[in-house]
Design a protein around this motif. Structure first.
Motif, short mmCIF file in Angstrom:
data_model
loop_
_atom_site.label_atom_id
_atom_site.label_comp_id
_atom_site.label_asym_id
_atom_site.label_seq_id
_atom_site.Cartn_x
_atom_site.Cartn_y
_atom_site.Cartn_z
N GLY A 15 -64.89 2.17 -80.37
CA GLY A 15 -64.65 0.78 -80.00
C GLY A 15 -64.45 0.57 -78.52
O GLY A 15 -64.43 -0.58 -78.06
N GLY A 16 -64.32 1.65 -77.78
CA GLY A 16 -64.10 1.54 -76.34
C GLY A 16 -65.38 1.34 -75.56
O GLY A 16 -66.47 1.21 -76.14
N SER A 17 -65.23 1.32 -74.24
CA SER A 17 -66.36 1.06 -73.34
C SER A 17 -66.41 2.09 -72.23
O SER A 17 -65.36 2.65 -71.83
N LEU A 18 -67.58 2.33 -71.73
CA LEU A 18 -67.82 3.14 -70.54
C LEU A 18 -68.96 2.54 -69.76
O LEU A 18 -69.85 1.91 -70.35
N GLY A 64 -77.55 -4.79 -78.46
CA GLY A 64 -76.39 -5.65 -78.64
C GLY A 64 -75.08 -5.02 -78.21
O GLY A 64 -74.06 -5.70 -78.12
N ARG A 65 -75.09 -3.71 -77.95
CA ARG A 65 -73.86 -3.02 -77.51
C ARG A 65 -73.96 -2.48 -76.09
O ARG A 65 -72.96 -2.41 -75.39
N GLN A 80 -73.96 -0.04 -69.16
CA GLN A 80 -72.69 -0.51 -69.71
C GLN A 80 -72.72 -0.29 -71.21
O GLN A 80 -73.60 -0.81 -71.90
N MET A 81 -71.77 0.47 -71.70
CA MET A 81 -71.73 0.82 -73.12
C MET A 81 -70.46 0.25 -73.74
O MET A 81 -69.35 0.62 -73.33
N GLU A 87 -71.21 8.29 -83.17
CA GLU A 87 -72.61 8.71 -83.11
C GLU A 87 -73.25 8.46 -81.74
O GLU A 87 -74.40 8.86 -81.52
N ASP A 88 -72.53 7.82 -80.84
CA ASP A 88 -73.02 7.68 -79.46
C ASP A 88 -72.71 8.92 -78.62
O ASP A 88 -73.14 9.01 -77.46
#
Length: 114
Positions: A15-18, A64-65, A80-81, A87-88
């Protein structure tokens, strides 16, 4: 010839971002830029592309992500993720191509785990 250096990877919770960066040693203006990823035991997978005219395309698994962008003034491409999933998890590679020439970066590890 252009050299590419990726950065920004690391561990992140689901659910986080990098935001990954790919810094080039020279001008990227004429280059089509792509991000790929490779998970352990799997083939390298195309993730996203941004062409010299700023056209963008995404793989179905990230649409979309993830968002790809480029800053030609800084010779840098970004990925931007958001809404990251286990699975990423993979090594993410930057790739630059122009006519018959193509160049890879060394990759940056992204690990999505709780």
């Amino acid at each position: 010839q252009v050299q590419l250096v990726e950065s920004g990877g690391g561990p992140v919770q689901p659910g986080g971002s990098l935001r990954l960066s790919c810094a080039a040693s020279g001008s990227i203006s004429p280059y089509h830029m792509r991000w790929y990823r490779q998970a352990p035991g799997k083939q390298r997978e195309w993730v996203a592309s941004i062409f010299s005219d700023d056209t963008r395309n995404y793989g179905d698994s990230v649409k979309g992500r993830f968002a790809i962008s480029r800053d030609n003034a800084k010779n840098t491409v970004y990925l931007q993720m958001n809404s990251l999933k286990p699975e990423d998890t993979a090594v993410y590679y930057c790739y630059a191509s122009f006519m018959s020439n193509g160049y890879w970066g060394q990759g940056t590890q992204v690990t999505v785990s709780s």
